[in-house]
Each structure stands twice: as C-alpha cells, then as structure tokens.
Motif scaffolding. Structure first.
Motif, PDB file in Angstrom:
ATOM      1  N   LEU A 116       0.830  -1.211   0.000  1.00 26.65           N
ATOM      2  CA  LEU A 116       0.000   0.000   0.000  1.00 26.65           C
ATOM      3  C   LEU A 116       0.863   1.260   0.000  1.00 26.65           C
ATOM      4  N   ILE A 117       1.975   1.219   0.722  1.00 21.59           N
ATOM      5  CA  ILE A 117       2.888   2.366   0.719  1.00 21.59           C
ATOM      6  C   ILE A 117       3.487   2.573  -0.669  1.00 21.59           C
ATOM      7  N   ALA A 118       3.854   1.483  -1.311  1.00 20.73           N
ATOM      8  CA  ALA A 118       4.446   1.571  -2.656  1.00 20.73           C
ATOM      9  C   ALA A 118       3.456   2.114  -3.682  1.00 20.73           C
ATOM     10  N   ALA A 119       2.167   1.941  -3.418  1.00 19.43           N
ATOM     11  CA  ALA A 119       1.140   2.380  -4.369  1.00 19.43           C
ATOM     12  C   ALA A 119       0.601   3.772  -4.066  1.00 19.43           C
ATOM     13  N   LEU A 120       1.172   4.465  -3.095  1.00 29.47           N
ATOM     14  CA  LEU A 120       0.691   5.801  -2.739  1.00 29.47           C
ATOM     15  C   LEU A 120       0.941   6.786  -3.877  1.00 29.47           C
ATOM     16  N   PRO A 121       0.126   7.846  -3.968  1.00 34.01           N
ATOM     17  CA  PRO A 121       0.367   8.872  -4.990  1.00 34.01           C
ATOM     18  C   PRO A 121       1.681   9.604  -4.738  1.00 34.01           C
ATOM     19  N   SER A 122       2.207  10.218  -5.757  1.00 34.11           N
ATOM     20  CA  SER A 122       3.534  10.841  -5.688  1.00 34.11           C
ATOM     21  C   SER A 122       3.631  11.916  -4.606  1.00 34.11           C
ATOM     22  N   GLN A 123       2.533  12.660  -4.411  1.00 35.07           N
ATOM     23  CA  GLN A 123       2.556  13.721  -3.401  1.00 35.07           C
ATOM     24  C   GLN A 123       2.746  13.128  -2.000  1.00 35.07           C
ATOM     25  N   GLU A 124       2.065  12.020  -1.733  1.00 34.38           N
ATOM     26  CA  GLU A 124       2.188  11.375  -0.428  1.00 34.38           C
ATOM     27  C   GLU A 124       3.564  10.722  -0.271  1.00 34.38           C
ATOM     28  N   LYS A 125       4.085  10.169  -1.351  1.00 32.71           N
ATOM     29  CA  LYS A 125       5.429   9.597  -1.302  1.00 32.71           C
ATOM     30  C   LYS A 125       6.470  10.668  -1.005  1.00 32.71           C
ATOM     31  N   ALA A 126       6.267  11.853  -1.560  1.00 40.00           N
ATOM     32  CA  ALA A 126       7.202  12.948  -1.312  1.00 40.00           C
ATOM     33  C   ALA A 126       7.178  13.363   0.159  1.00 40.00           C
ATOM     34  N   ARG A 127       5.977  13.354   0.748  1.00 38.68           N
ATOM     35  CA  ARG A 127       5.860  13.696   2.170  1.00 38.68           C
ATOM     36  C   ARG A 127       6.596  12.677   3.032  1.00 38.68           C
ATOM     37  N   LEU A 128       6.451  11.394   2.688  1.00 33.25           N
ATOM     38  CA  LEU A 128       7.131  10.352   3.455  1.00 33.25           C
ATOM     39  C   LEU A 128       8.650  10.403   3.242  1.00 33.25           C
ATOM     40  N   ALA A 129       9.053  10.734   2.015  1.00 31.31           N
ATOM     41  CA  ALA A 129      10.488  10.840   1.732  1.00 31.31           C
ATOM     42  C   ALA A 129      11.124  11.939   2.579  1.00 31.31           C
ATOM     43  N   LYS A 130      10.389  13.025   2.771  1.00 34.12           N
ATOM     44  CA  LYS A 130      10.897  14.116   3.600  1.00 34.12           C
ATOM     45  C   LYS A 130      10.977  13.687   5.060  1.00 34.12           C
ATOM     46  N   ARG A 131       9.968  12.924   5.504  1.00 27.02           N
ATOM     47  CA  ARG A 131       9.935  12.495   6.910  1.00 27.02           C
ATOM     48  C   ARG A 131      11.081  11.545   7.232  1.00 27.02           C
ATOM     49  N   TYR A 132      11.344  10.596   6.348  1.00 30.47           N
ATOM     50  CA  TYR A 132      12.341   9.558   6.640  1.00 30.47           C
ATOM     51  C   TYR A 132      13.667   9.783   5.902  1.00 30.47           C
ATOM     52  N   GLY A 133      13.812  10.946   5.248  1.00 29.91           N
ATOM     53  CA  GLY A 133      15.006  11.209   4.448  1.00 29.91           C
ATOM     54  C   GLY A 133      16.283  11.243   5.248  1.00 29.91           C
ATOM     55  N   GLY A 134      16.190  11.528   6.540  1.00 34.53           N
ATOM     56  CA  GLY A 134      17.393  11.592   7.361  1.00 34.53           C
ATOM     57  C   GLY A 134      17.960  10.220   7.710  1.00 34.53           C
ATOM     58  N   LEU A 135      17.219   9.167   7.396  1.00 33.54           N
ATOM     59  CA  LEU A 135      17.657   7.816   7.775  1.00 33.54           C
ATOM     60  C   LEU A 135      18.452   7.133   6.668  1.00 33.54           C
ATOM     61  N   THR A 136      18.163   7.500   5.423  1.00 32.37           N
ATOM     62  CA  THR A 136      18.789   6.825   4.293  1.00 32.37           C
ATOM     63  C   THR A 136      18.646   7.691   3.048  1.00 32.37           C
ATOM     64  N   PRO A 137      19.564   7.607   2.111  1.00 29.02           N
ATOM     65  CA  PRO A 137      19.420   8.369   0.861  1.00 29.02           C
ATOM     66  C   PRO A 137      18.288   7.826  -0.018  1.00 29.02           C
ATOM     67  N   GLU A 138      17.779   6.663   0.321  1.00 26.55           N
ATOM     68  CA  GLU A 138      16.664   6.087  -0.444  1.00 26.55           C
ATOM     69  C   GLU A 138      15.489   5.799   0.499  1.00 26.55           C
ATOM     70  N   PRO A 139      14.824   6.839   0.995  1.00 29.61           N
ATOM     71  CA  PRO A 139      13.747   6.650   1.984  1.00 29.61           C
ATOM     72  C   PRO A 139      12.576   5.840   1.444  1.00 29.61           C
ATOM     73  N   GLU A 140      12.390   5.822   0.127  1.00 33.82           N
ATOM     74  CA  GLU A 140      11.274   5.061  -0.439  1.00 33.82           C
ATOM     75  C   GLU A 140      11.469   3.555  -0.250  1.00 33.82           C
ATOM     76  N   SER A 141      12.697   3.138   0.046  1.00 38.12           N
ATOM     77  CA  SER A 141      12.978   1.712   0.188  1.00 38.12           C
ATOM     78  C   SER A 141      12.772   1.211   1.623  1.00 38.12           C
ATOM     79  N   ILE A 142      12.495   2.120   2.552  1.00 37.15           N
ATOM     80  CA  ILE A 142      12.328   1.723   3.948  1.00 37.15           C
ATOM     81  C   ILE A 142      11.039   0.920   4.106  1.00 37.15           C
ATOM     82  N   ARG A 143      11.141  -0.236   4.703  1.00 39.35           N
ATOM     83  CA  ARG A 143       9.972  -1.072   4.925  1.00 39.35           C
ATOM     84  C   ARG A 143       9.150  -0.516   6.083  1.00 39.35           C
TER      85      ARG A 143
END
Length: 255
Positions: free
Chosen positions: A61-88
């Motif tokens: 479900l996270i992988a299928a989120l719209p781009s705007q929501e993915k961008a919000r999550l990338a900003k939230r978890y961006g400090g943990l890894t250069p590829e925040p979209e890959s965080i389970r």
C-alpha cells in the motif's frame, strides 16, 4: 478485502489451549503484537515484539501511494537513508517510536535481546512446555477458588485465557434471585458502586469490567498476582457484598 490490515494482540495466547494466531493463517494482512511479560512474569522488563511478514499488504500500500504522499514520506524519513522510499513499514514503525530523529536510540539493548532469546528457546524445550502447563494451571485454580468463595457461576469457555476474569454482578443477580433483583440493582445503584463499597469495607480494590469492554456491571479480577487463597477471600468478600444488596432488595418487598 485483500488489503485488510489486522492487528492481533496475542499476549494471552500462551494461556489458551490450542491457541492459533491469525498471523499463521493471514500472514500478509496481520500485524502481530506479543509480550513476554504475562507468560514469564517479567512485566517490569517491558519485553515485547511486533511481527510482520516480509510479504505484507502494508508495504504494498505504501508503494502504491500517490507521488505527493510519497514525497511527504520521503521528507519524513530522508534523514535515515538516501533512499527513503525503500524503507519497509516495520522499520518506519521503529523510527516513529523515536520520532524518527532519534531512530538511532530505538530498539532493545543487548541484555533485553538476550533475555528474549532465552525466553523463546526455553519455550521450545520440554521444561518450557511444562512451565506453560503450570502457569495455565495456576490461573485456573485461582479462578476456581474465586468462584468457590463468591458462589458465582460463569459459562464454560475453552478459549478463556484466565489471566483476568470479569464477573457480571447483574447476570449473577438474575441467576441467583430473578430478574426483579437485577432490575432493582440497575434502578437504585451505579455499576461502579459495588467497587467502592468493597474497597471501603474490605480494602479489596477491583476494577470495573466495562472499561475493558466487559459487561457494564462486571468486576474485573486479575488472577496473576496474589496468593491462591487470596482469591478465595476476595470471592467471600464479593459474596457478602452481594448478600447485602439482596437483603436491601428483600427489605423493599416486605415494607
């Protein structure tokens, strides 16, 4: 609903014969919560786990989120890894438990991890299985003593954990003296009044079962933390309290 997310609280599963978690049958959809605290009497150590299958609907479900929501999550978890979209999701959960910024402090320390491993291994041994049967027997014996002292009856339930029990005073009133007695209690007293009266007279403090999704007029008793004979005494106190209410009701019939 193939995307249904189920949270199952299996903390008391070890107290139920033949218990099978939902996670065993619906692994993709189930987030499992378990604590070692109840089974091993280790409440102060706060040893618990959250389990999620590697193949799960939440990550999909996270992988299928719209781009705007993915961008919000990338900003939230961006400090943990250069590829925040890959965080389970399970790792996001750990990070969020420390408000993300303090993710490096999350997780249990080595002593707690070792203790959990030892508990888990012990459960697989014959001694661990004997221990499980023993703790099941302890809470069931205490329930029997509580019922013996109170004179109350409860329905047979093969799925009862027995770690706690809610005794429905209104149902007992109807069983013991009929519907009129139960109606009298409802009209003249509040569901929590028996708890206050019990505490004032005997020093026994119980909780109202309604706060735990039990019947409104139930009292909740923990069967895990007192000596066996204490439950016989608590039952006896409940019986005397119940007799007082019954005498009060009978007085209205003769007045």
């Amino acid at each position: 609903n193939p995307n249904l997310i189920i949270v199952t609280d299996d903390v008391y599963g070890t107290f139920v014969d033949g218990f099978r978690t939902l996670a065993a049958d619906l692994p993709r959809n189930t987030l499992l919560v378990y604590s070692y605290s109840k089974h091993y009497g280790a409440t102060g150590h706060r040893l618990g786990v959250i389990g999620l299958d590697r193949d799960n609907v939440i990550d999909d479900l996270i992988a299928a989120l719209p781009s705007q929501e993915k961008a919000r999550l990338a900003k939230r978890y961006g400090g943990l890894t250069p590829e925040p979209e890959s965080i389970r999701f399970i790792d996001r959960l750990v990070a969020d438990s420390r408000q993300v910024a303090l993710d490096h402090t999350a997780g249990l320390g080595p002593p707690q991890q070792v203790q959990m491993v030892l508990f888990s291994l012990f459960a697989l041994l014959p001694e661990g299985k004997a221990y499980k049967a023993k703790v099941q027997g302890i809470v069931r014996q205490r329930l029997d003593l509580l019922l013996e002292g109170s004179g109350m009856k409860i329905a047979d339930d093969p799925g009862r954990a027995g770690y706690y029990v809610e005794l429905d005073l209104l149902a007992e009133a109807e069983r013991a003296a009929g519907k009129d007695f139960a109606t009298f209690l409802e009209k003249n007293h509040e569901p929590t009044e028996p708890l206050f009266r019990l505490a004032e007279r005997t020093g026994v403090v119980l909780l109202n079962g309604g706060g735990f999704d039990g019947p409104e007029w139930s009292v909740r008793v923990s069967l895990a933390n007192l000596d066996d004979l204490d439950y016989l005494k608590i039952g006896h106190h409940l019986r005397l309290l119940f007799d007082d209410y019954r005498a009060e009701w009978e007085a209205t019939l003769t007045s």
